[in-house]
Design an enzyme around this catalytic site. Structure first.
Site, PDB file in Angstrom:
ATOM      1  N   CYS A  48       4.312  11.291  -2.293  1.00 60.08           N
ATOM      2  CA  CYS A  48       4.842  11.283  -1.170  1.00 60.08           C
ATOM      3  C   CYS A  48       5.920  10.506  -1.075  1.00 60.08           C
ATOM      4  O   CYS A  48       7.098  10.486  -1.565  1.00 60.08           O
ATOM      5  CB  CYS A  48       3.795  11.037   0.041  1.00 60.08           C
ATOM      6  SG  CYS A  48       4.141  11.691   1.670  1.00 60.08           S
TER       7      CYS A  48
ATOM      8  N   GLU B 265     -23.409  11.975   9.009  1.00 58.82           N
ATOM      9  CA  GLU B 265     -23.840  10.741   8.586  1.00 58.82           C
ATOM     10  C   GLU B 265     -23.120   9.917   9.863  1.00 58.82           C
ATOM     11  O   GLU B 265     -22.310  10.096  10.409  1.00 58.82           O
ATOM     12  CB  GLU B 265     -22.726  10.300   7.355  1.00 58.82           C
ATOM     13  CG  GLU B 265     -22.693   8.941   7.221  1.00 58.82           C
ATOM     14  CD  GLU B 265     -21.586   8.303   6.062  1.00 58.82           C
ATOM     15  OE1 GLU B 265     -20.946   9.209   5.595  1.00 58.82           O
ATOM     16  OE2 GLU B 265     -21.525   7.169   5.859  1.00 58.82           O
TER      17      GLU B 265
ATOM     18  N   HIS C 275       0.558  15.368  -0.889  1.00 52.95           N
ATOM     19  CA  HIS C 275      -0.569  14.462  -1.332  1.00 52.95           C
ATOM     20  C   HIS C 275      -1.630  15.265  -2.078  1.00 52.95           C
ATOM     21  O   HIS C 275      -2.645  15.379  -1.750  1.00 52.95           O
ATOM     22  CB  HIS C 275      -1.512  13.645  -0.251  1.00 52.95           C
ATOM     23  CG  HIS C 275      -0.660  12.598   0.305  1.00 52.95           C
ATOM     24  ND1 HIS C 275      -0.324  11.288  -0.151  1.00 52.95           N
ATOM     25  CD2 HIS C 275       0.236  12.558   1.540  1.00 52.95           C
ATOM     26  CE1 HIS C 275       0.470  10.556   0.679  1.00 52.95           C
ATOM     27  NE2 HIS C 275       0.849  11.181   1.747  1.00 52.95           N
TER      28      HIS C 275
ATOM     29  N   GLU D 158      -3.662  14.445  -4.206  1.00 47.98           N
ATOM     30  CA  GLU D 158      -4.757  13.578  -4.641  1.00 47.98           C
ATOM     31  C   GLU D 158      -6.081  13.976  -3.560  1.00 47.98           C
ATOM     32  O   GLU D 158      -7.357  13.864  -3.955  1.00 47.98           O
ATOM     33  CB  GLU D 158      -4.676  12.304  -4.330  1.00 47.98           C
ATOM     34  CG  GLU D 158      -4.321  11.534  -3.023  1.00 47.98           C
ATOM     35  CD  GLU D 158      -2.785  11.395  -2.694  1.00 47.98           C
ATOM     36  OE1 GLU D 158      -2.088  12.217  -3.639  1.00 47.98           O
ATOM     37  OE2 GLU D 158      -2.200  10.950  -1.959  1.00 47.98           O
TER      38      GLU D 158
END
Ligand code: GLN
Length: 547
Positions: free
Chosen positions: A380, A140, A506, A508
């Site tokens: 965190c 990209e 983290h 996530e």
């Protein structure tokens, strides 16, 4: 021979080029191909690590510690593969490499120029991903055709086709087809102009993805095809989707992956979309309302917490929960402690962050959650705030703090490790990328992970101060995960609380739509339970507020 797909953007930024690339990647992977995705960013920062999340959204961290563009998060979540720092190259990093080579004398006295030296380095970065075990590299190109900064990238990808052969490269252009309300029509002119601009750089798109609010219809698609010299079947329409997980199905329905496989002479069967269709079914079925307060510093730009929000959604989808996020500005928390806004929350997330602003609010939110049995997940900085809160309010450590925010605190319960103290280059002190943690057998976190040795990604400087471990020991506050050498605290949890759990990492960054991160799943389970058991009195309060 590895095939290359280049994705460029036209007319406007934020069209979802990254999601288009990611969706295409998923479709090709489901055809049995081995796919890798990369983002070329035209800005001059060497990496996004130093960029303000207000401006640029979150910094996505890879296993190998790369601080990268948030689009890499979309790529990883969609193709369900771990990428490396090599999947993101900025103008700054490309120039750095070229300038270092120039200083070493590698250019033997020649004049160093954008063409060929910068463009060669861009091509080298693209080729570097095309290893033997990769069938397709999707690249990209950030920014929009027409930007000044993008020119070397367009030149490099133009040359790339000459280098590796026509059948091995294709160009996909993502553009906007805007709806003009007064005339009641979608307009193709901006797309025509952006294709002209792309052609003026020597690139004829092979396929065009038209982004629009509503479907544009076959006539307009044909018109775009004609004016852009692209076959009609290679003009696909991707109208705004109600969920981003629909995008792969939409562009498959439009035939984009077929067109690309034909162009690149890829002989692969149709994609197996079973898992992805099931995911979309679950998205639709996720209707149990859960309200999660996200106590953030950058709440005006939701992209600043993109992976956190995605992880909450993943867990919600898995458990049938429709997650509504209440974006709470951290500085406001102290003023909200007695308000219904906090009482209406089923869970609280305290995400990561840098800098002092809002920290007291995050500490207050941690205390509110602890005292009121509200499920609370700390990430965190979240772990650090929860540690400070417990130190101050339960252990009586007066003015306990992190030395990041209060260097003269009498109780630096969060501090730099000695090994980091003398490093003057702040970049050098960051703990970045994947680190393994050993979880305490039988702990809440070990149960959530279902294993005792886990790896999560990190991005921070400060740590739980080992000198304070003994003061927390023996209380309800449990350090339930540590680094293998036992020096660093990686996970904490609270006994006698439904869910007050945090990690220095983290998690996530590793959550995937079909494989939610264990900590988020555990948190969502607790939040759902609270939502279901919300007492009638509180529901009555809700009713009056909504009325
Ligand atoms: N500012 C804290 C540190 O550097 C936390 C960082 C974060 O949350 N990513 O340790």
């Amino acid at each position: 021979m590895t095939k290359h797909i280049f994705v460029t953007g036209g007319v406007a930024s934020s069209l979802g080029k990254g999601l288009t690339a990611a969706s295409l990647g998923r479709l090709l992977k489901q055809r049995g191909l081995r796919v890798v995705i990369q983002k070329l960013d035209p800005y001059i920062n060497v990496d996004p690590g130093t960029l303000n999340p207000f401006e640029h959204g979150e910094v996505f961290v890879t296993d190998d510690g790369g601080e990268t563009d948030l689009d890499l998060g979309h790529y990883e979540r969609f193709i369900d593969e771990n990428l490396t720092r090599d999947s993101n190259a900025t103008t700054g990093s490309i120039y750095s490499t070229v300038l270092a080579a120039e200083r070493r004398g590698d250019y033997l006295g020649r004049t160093v120029q954008v063409i060929p030296h910068i463009t060669d380095e861009i091509k080298r970065r693209i080729s570097a991903l095309a290893s033997d075990d990769i069938d397709v590299v999707i690249t990209e190109v950030g920014g929009t055709v027409g930007d000044i900064e993008i020119l070397p990238f367009l030149e490099a990808i133009r040359q790339f086709r000459l280098d590796v052969g026509r059948d091995n490269v294709c160009y996909v252009h993502v553009t906007l087809v805007p709806y003009i309300a007064p005339s009641g029509e979608h307009k193709t002119k901006p797309t025509q102009h952006s294709v002209i601009e792309l052609r003026s750089r020597g690139i004829q798109p092979d396929a065009i993805v038209c982004r629009s609010d509503e479907p544009i219809g076959d006539n307009l698609a044909r018109k775009i095809a004609n004016l852009s010299s692209v076959p009609a079947e290679a003009v696909v329409n991707a109208p705004d989707a109600s969920s981003l997980y629909e995008i792969p199905l939409v562009i498959h329905e439009e035939g984009l992956d077929d067109v690309i496989c034909d162009l690149l002479r890829i002989d692969a069967g149709p994609p197996d979309l079973t898992e992805w269709i099931e995911l979309n079914r679950k998205v639709e079925a996720a209707t149990s309302p859960v309200r999660v307060g996200l106590i953030g510093k950058y709440v005006s730009l939701v992209d600043a917490y993109l992976s956190v929000v995605e992880s909450l959604k993943h867990a919600g989808i898995q458990l049938g929960a429709d997650v509504e996020i209440d974006w709470i500005q951290a500085e406001d928390v102290e003023g909200l402690l007695t308000e219904d806004r906090l009482r209406k929350l089923d869970g609280i997330v305290i995400p990561g962050g840098f800098g002092e602003r809002g920290v007291e609010g995050k500490i207050a939110a941690a205390g509110y959650a602890r005292e009121n049995d509200v499920p609370c997940l700390g990430l965190c900085l979240g772990l650090q705030c929860m540690t400070i809160e417990y130190g101050r309010n339960v252990l009586g450590l007066d003015r306990a703090h992190s030395s990041e925010f209060e260097p003269s605190t009498p109780h630096p319960v969060i501090d730099l490790m000695d090994s980091q103290r003398d490093v003057t280059d702040l970049g050098g002190t960051m703990r970045l990328g994947a680190y393994v943690a050993q979880l305490q057998p039988g702990s809440q976190v070990a149960k959530m992970y279902g294993e005792e040795v886990v790896s999560e990604r990190h991005r921070h400087r400060y740590e739980f101060n080992p000198r304070y471990r003994s003061q927390y020991a023996g209380t309800d506050f449990v350090c339930s995960g540590e680094s293998p050498d036992g020096r660093l605290v990686e996970f904490i949890e609270l006994k006698n609380h439904p869910f007050w759990v945090a990690t220095q990492a983290h998690p996530e960054f590793k959550s995937r739509p079909t494989r939610p991160a264990p900590l988020f799943l555990g948190f969502m389970e607790a939040a759902l339970q609270r939502a279901e058991g919300r007492n009638p009195q509180l529901l009555a309060v809700d009713a009056t507020i909504d009325a």
